[in-house]
Motif scaffolding. Structure first.
Motif, PDB file in Angstrom:
ATOM      1  N   CYS A  10     161.240   9.530  25.174  1.00  0.00           N
ATOM      2  CA  CYS A  10     160.286  10.511  25.668  1.00  0.00           C
ATOM      3  C   CYS A  10     158.905   9.851  25.739  1.00  0.00           C
ATOM      4  CB  CYS A  10     160.260  11.709  24.725  1.00  0.00           C
ATOM      5  SG  CYS A  10     159.194  13.027  25.270  1.00  0.00           S
ATOM      6  N   PHE A  11     158.342   9.786  26.942  1.00  0.00           N
ATOM      7  CA  PHE A  11     157.006   9.236  27.137  1.00  0.00           C
ATOM      8  C   PHE A  11     156.069  10.405  27.410  1.00  0.00           C
ATOM      9  CE2 PHE A  11     159.953   5.919  28.677  1.00  0.00           C
ATOM     10  CZ  PHE A  11     159.669   4.942  27.726  1.00  0.00           C
ATOM     11  N   LYS A  12     155.200  10.682  26.447  1.00  0.00           N
ATOM     12  CA  LYS A  12     154.322  11.846  26.548  1.00  0.00           C
ATOM     13  C   LYS A  12     153.061  11.544  27.340  1.00  0.00           C
ATOM     14  CE  LYS A  12     155.876  14.231  22.472  1.00  0.00           C
ATOM     15  NZ  LYS A  12     156.322  15.473  22.983  1.00  0.00           N
ATOM     16  N   ARG A  13     152.482  12.607  27.864  1.00  0.00           N
ATOM     17  CA  ARG A  13     151.207  12.509  28.568  1.00  0.00           C
ATOM     18  C   ARG A  13     150.133  12.104  27.557  1.00  0.00           C
ATOM     19  NH1 ARG A  13     149.224  17.543  31.716  1.00  0.00           N
ATOM     20  NH2 ARG A  13     150.441  16.549  33.306  1.00  0.00           N
ATOM     21  N   SER A  14     149.294  11.192  27.972  1.00  0.00           N
ATOM     22  CA  SER A  14     148.158  10.775  27.161  1.00  0.00           C
ATOM     23  C   SER A  14     146.956  11.630  27.574  1.00  0.00           C
ATOM     24  CB  SER A  14     147.862   9.294  27.395  1.00  0.00           C
ATOM     25  OG  SER A  14     146.598   8.963  26.861  1.00  0.00           O
ATOM     26  N   ILE A  15     146.448  12.419  26.635  1.00  0.00           N
ATOM     27  CA  ILE A  15     145.303  13.288  26.929  1.00  0.00           C
ATOM     28  C   ILE A  15     144.092  12.428  27.317  1.00  0.00           C
ATOM     29  CG2 ILE A  15     143.731  15.035  26.006  1.00  0.00           C
ATOM     30  CD1 ILE A  15     146.601  16.053  26.339  1.00  0.00           C
ATOM     31  N   GLY A  16     143.857  11.334  26.604  1.00  0.00           N
ATOM     32  CA  GLY A  16     142.721  10.461  26.905  1.00  0.00           C
ATOM     33  C   GLY A  16     142.807   9.851  28.300  1.00  0.00           C
ATOM     34  N   ARG A  17     143.966   9.319  28.650  1.00  0.00           N
ATOM     35  CA  ARG A  17     144.141   8.725  29.982  1.00  0.00           C
ATOM     36  C   ARG A  17     144.011   9.780  31.082  1.00  0.00           C
ATOM     37  NH1 ARG A  17     149.213   4.520  29.381  1.00  0.00           N
ATOM     38  NH2 ARG A  17     148.249   3.229  27.771  1.00  0.00           N
ATOM     39  N   THR A  18     144.546  10.954  30.824  1.00  0.00           N
ATOM     40  CA  THR A  18     144.466  12.023  31.815  1.00  0.00           C
ATOM     41  C   THR A  18     143.016  12.456  32.021  1.00  0.00           C
ATOM     42  OG1 THR A  18     146.688  12.773  31.229  1.00  0.00           O
ATOM     43  CG2 THR A  18     145.294  14.330  32.421  1.00  0.00           C
ATOM     44  N   LEU A  19     142.272  12.607  30.931  1.00  0.00           N
ATOM     45  CA  LEU A  19     140.860  12.989  31.058  1.00  0.00           C
ATOM     46  C   LEU A  19     140.061  11.896  31.765  1.00  0.00           C
ATOM     47  CD1 LEU A  19     140.210  14.742  27.636  1.00  0.00           C
ATOM     48  CD2 LEU A  19     140.404  15.799  29.894  1.00  0.00           C
ATOM     49  N   LEU A  20     140.389  10.639  31.497  1.00  0.00           N
ATOM     50  CA  LEU A  20     139.718   9.540  32.192  1.00  0.00           C
ATOM     51  C   LEU A  20     139.980   9.624  33.693  1.00  0.00           C
ATOM     52  CD1 LEU A  20     138.079   6.904  32.046  1.00  0.00           C
ATOM     53  CD2 LEU A  20     140.256   5.698  31.785  1.00  0.00           C
ATOM     54  N   LEU A  21     141.226   9.873  34.081  1.00  0.00           N
ATOM     55  CA  LEU A  21     141.557  10.019  35.501  1.00  0.00           C
ATOM     56  C   LEU A  21     140.815  11.199  36.128  1.00  0.00           C
ATOM     57  CD1 LEU A  21     145.398   9.360  35.495  1.00  0.00           C
ATOM     58  CD2 LEU A  21     143.653   7.973  36.595  1.00  0.00           C
ATOM     59  N   LEU A  22     140.769  12.302  35.401  1.00  0.00           N
ATOM     60  CA  LEU A  22     140.079  13.479  35.922  1.00  0.00           C
ATOM     61  C   LEU A  22     138.577  13.224  36.069  1.00  0.00           C
ATOM     62  CD1 LEU A  22     141.918  16.312  33.972  1.00  0.00           C
ATOM     63  CD2 LEU A  22     142.086  15.786  36.401  1.00  0.00           C
ATOM     64  N   SER A  23     138.024  12.419  35.177  1.00  0.00           N
ATOM     65  CA  SER A  23     136.584  12.143  35.246  1.00  0.00           C
ATOM     66  C   SER A  23     136.219  11.327  36.489  1.00  0.00           C
ATOM     67  CB  SER A  23     136.113  11.421  33.977  1.00  0.00           C
ATOM     68  OG  SER A  23     136.596  10.088  33.952  1.00  0.00           O
ATOM     69  N   LEU A  24     137.199  10.697  37.105  1.00  0.00           N
ATOM     70  CA  LEU A  24     136.925   9.927  38.320  1.00  0.00           C
ATOM     71  C   LEU A  24     136.515  10.814  39.494  1.00  0.00           C
ATOM     72  CD1 LEU A  24     139.804   7.293  38.141  1.00  0.00           C
ATOM     73  CD2 LEU A  24     137.400   6.978  37.562  1.00  0.00           C
ATOM     74  N   SER A  25     136.784  12.100  39.422  1.00  0.00           N
ATOM     75  CA  SER A  25     136.370  13.001  40.502  1.00  0.00           C
ATOM     76  C   SER A  25     134.881  13.352  40.407  1.00  0.00           C
ATOM     77  CB  SER A  25     137.212  14.269  40.513  1.00  0.00           C
ATOM     78  OG  SER A  25     136.975  15.042  39.353  1.00  0.00           O
ATOM     79  N   ILE A  26     134.273  13.169  39.248  1.00  0.00           N
ATOM     80  CA  ILE A  26     132.872  13.559  39.051  1.00  0.00           C
ATOM     81  C   ILE A  26     131.914  12.794  39.967  1.00  0.00           C
ATOM     82  CG2 ILE A  26     130.972  13.625  37.359  1.00  0.00           C
ATOM     83  CD1 ILE A  26     133.155  14.336  35.255  1.00  0.00           C
ATOM     84  N   PRO A  27     132.002  11.458  40.073  1.00  0.00           N
ATOM     85  CA  PRO A  27     131.074  10.776  40.992  1.00  0.00           C
ATOM     86  C   PRO A  27     131.205  11.247  42.440  1.00  0.00           C
ATOM     87  CG  PRO A  27     132.191   9.174  39.604  1.00  0.00           C
ATOM     88  CD  PRO A  27     132.819  10.510  39.342  1.00  0.00           C
TER      89      PRO A  27
END
Length: 179
Positions: A10-27
């Motif tokens: 089972c490979f779980k979602r990484s909250i940190g990696r997901t938030l980092l990806l989501l932060s790419l929409s801010i710029p």
């Protein structure tokens, strides 16, 4: 990584990696906003960038909002690989059995790599998929992806490790390990 194809990984979602990806929409939201204010407009043009700015804000804001909602609703999302097959809830809530996987390949597009799963047509016709996934599958098909895309971005596993695990399980359980 030691692989025992009789166990379920089972490979779980990484909250940190997901938030980092989501932060790419801010710029892009900031750039869209700046376009709507006319900061980049040439002298004498009257808001030509406004429509582009609005489209930029709607698109990247929508992607960011969709990601945040998805993260809030399913924070424990995972990719599971076991003797039964593969279960990625982004594709379907059920398992994709090894017996119905007819092809496994790697597809690369614009610097990203994806594991492509081709499924038996009869099985795929009965597969319950969300409307959002069907939309993404259609978009992927338009750019040349054939099958169901598995990408571990935002999960606690590298592409290389996920690919080697899938191929080892496919070989152990009789699915074609095509590359």
């Amino acid at each position: 990584m030691t692989i025992d194809p009789n166990e379920t990984l089972c490979f779980k979602r990484s909250i940190g990696r997901t938030l980092l990806l989501l932060s790419l929409s801010i710029p892009f939201l900031v750039i869209g906003y700046l376009l709507t204010t006319g900061v980049f407009d040439a002298p004498g043009s009257e808001g030509d960038g406004r429509i582009l700015g609005i489209l930029c804000m709607v698109f990247f804001g929508g992607l960011g909002l969709y990601g945040v909602i998805r993260l809030a609703l399913k924070p424990d999302q995972a990719i599971e690989i076991g003797p039964e097959g593969i279960r990625d809830q982004r594709i379907s809530t059920g398992w994709l059995p090894w017996a119905h996987i007819t092809g496994i390949s790697t597809w690369k597009s614009r610097g990203s790599s994806f594991i492509m799963l081709e499924l038996d047509e009869t099985f795929e016709a009965g597969l319950k998929q969300s409307a959002v996934y069907k939309l993404f599958k259609l978009a992927n098909a338009l750019v040349g992806a054939k099958g169901h895309c598995l990408n571990p971005v935002g999960f606690d596993v590298s592409f290389r490790d996920l690919r080697s695990v899938i191929l080892a399980y496919a070989e152990a359980h009789g699915a074609p390990a095509v590359e």
